[in-house]
Design an enzyme around this catalytic site. Structure first.
Site, PDB file in Angstrom:
ATOM      1  N   HIS A  63      -2.621   6.481   4.666  1.00 46.88           N
ATOM      2  CA  HIS A  63      -1.180   6.587   4.879  1.00 46.88           C
ATOM      3  C   HIS A  63      -0.685   7.953   4.408  1.00 46.88           C
ATOM      4  O   HIS A  63      -1.071   8.446   3.338  1.00 46.88           O
ATOM      5  CB  HIS A  63      -0.429   5.527   4.064  1.00 46.88           C
ATOM      6  CG  HIS A  63      -0.603   4.129   4.551  1.00 46.88           C
ATOM      7  ND1 HIS A  63      -1.201   3.806   5.752  1.00 46.88           N
ATOM      8  CD2 HIS A  63      -0.227   2.937   3.986  1.00 46.88           C
ATOM      9  CE1 HIS A  63      -1.192   2.485   5.902  1.00 46.88           C
ATOM     10  NE2 HIS A  63      -0.614   1.946   4.848  1.00 46.88           N
ATOM     11  N   CYS A  94       0.819  -1.219   0.000  1.00 47.24           N
ATOM     12  CA  CYS A  94       0.000   0.000   0.000  1.00 47.24           C
ATOM     13  C   CYS A  94       0.848   1.261   0.000  1.00 47.24           C
ATOM     14  O   CYS A  94       0.555   2.220  -0.736  1.00 47.24           O
ATOM     15  CB  CYS A  94      -0.957  -0.011   1.190  1.00 47.24           C
ATOM     16  SG  CYS A  94      -0.191  -0.465   2.765  1.00 47.24           S
TER      17      CYS A  94
END
Length: 350
Positions: free
Chosen positions: A254, A130
């Site tokens: 994130h 990711c």
């Protein structure tokens, strides 16, 4: 006549699996039938797919008869055990685990960056980590426009990157702390380690296990996946990459502080903004004077990668800092997986 496809979702009951179902419902893929697969613990549960209840089945090597496409997010060990059997039965698999990412014959794909590599698949395509995905979405157009010599990245990674149980642990620790009770940690920094630390009201400079050289495996993945995606080979020296990966007490989304060296002292921050504003999958949010910059709450629930705080290193011409944020469960996992599948269909590679 348009062909429709039988799709299996492996790991359907997990946080990413649920989002794969949602993204598939919104995708351009003509779907004939959806099969939901998970562990024996989840077999018998019902999930809604396009407003229709579908019963979850236990995943076995025999689960893939008649399946054209497998979208997998059930853990590396499960993918290694089951996906080769799916390929033998004629399915093409898009795998959201680390099981096959570094295999030389398996394409590691971010569609905005290296879609053409899908043509080289042998039945399995790997979805990158990711944190790697969102970074290369932003860096690839800059590499193409100006060149790229070096990348230094520090990540601020959300709890959900470690799964639903990890996210639940963050919530529980938060309540324990607010109630002035001891925080109970059983998962972070990584579930398999002998010692655990609370994430709530804390920062953990460890994601995954540590390698012998002192880097965590998450940092290793960012380094070598970036090279494989952007240069074609995991150890390619064309771009130097180093990473520090930190888990933060954020639920979803994130963040990454990224420093790049283009090698071109004539490039300006305005040039970077111009290129990124036209790049596929990128949204530039960069107006610091009005406090406009990417945040996890901005990205949550969206497929795009957000870039801001674009500024030059005043002491090193051609070098720049930027801030990159994306929903790690969507662009970092479920959406990139389904997006790859869309490309396979559109490019007649199924």
């Amino acid at each position: 006549m348009t062909r429709s496809y039988n799709v299996a979702i492996l790991g359907a009951t997990g946080a990413v699996g649920n989002r794969i179902i949602e993204q598939l419902e919104q995708a351009t893929i003509p779907v004939n039938h959806v099969k939901l697969l998970a562990s024996s613990r989840s077999a018998g549960k019902q999930l809604m797919v396009s407003n229709t209840p579908v019963t979850v089945e236990e995943a076995t090597p025999d689960s893939f008869a008649g399946v054209d496409l497998v979208l997998a997010s059930a853990g590396g060990a499960v993918s290694k055990a089951l996906l080769p059997a799916a390929v033998k039965q004629g399915a093409v698999c898009v795998d959201n685990t680390s099981a096959f990412r570094m295999a030389p014959m398996v394409p590691l794909v971010v569609p905005e960056v290296n879609r053409a590599s899908l043509k080289k698949h042998h039945g399995i395509i790997a979805n990158p980590n990711c944190s790697t995905i969102q970074m290369v979405v932003a860096l690839a157009p800059l590499q193409q426009a100006f060149g790229l010599k070096q990348v230094i990245v520090s990540t601020y990674q959300a709890a959900s990157g470690a799964g639903q149980q990890a996210l639940n642990e963050l919530y529980a620790e938060t309540q324990q702390h607010l109630d002035q009770q001891p925080m109970t940690a059983n998962i972070f920094p990584t579930k398999g380690d002998a010692q655990h630390h609370p994430l709530a009201f804390n920062l953990l400079p460890q994601i995954d296990v540590f390698e012998d050289d002192g880097y965590s495996h998450e940092e290793w993945k960012m380094i070598h996946e970036t090279k494989k995606i952007m240069c074609g080979e995991m150890n390619d020296p064309a771009i130097k990459v180093t990473a520090t990966c930190v888990r933060v007490p954020v639920a979803i989304g994130h963040g990454e502080s990224v420093y790049i060296d283009t090698g071109d002292p004539t490039v300006t921050a305005a040039d970077l903004r111009r290129v990124l504003s036209k790049a596929p999958g990128v949204v530039v949010l960069d107006d610091p004077s009005n406090q406009v910059y990417p945040q996890p709450l901005t990205a949550e629930g969206h497929r795009e990668t957000y870039v801001g705080r674009i500024r030059p290193d005043s002491e090193n011409p051609g070098c720049f800092n930027m801030w990159i944020v994306a929903d790690n469960l969507l662009k970092g996992a479920a959406w990139n997986t389904v997006q790859i599948a869309e490309c396979l269909v559109a490019d007649h590679l199924l």
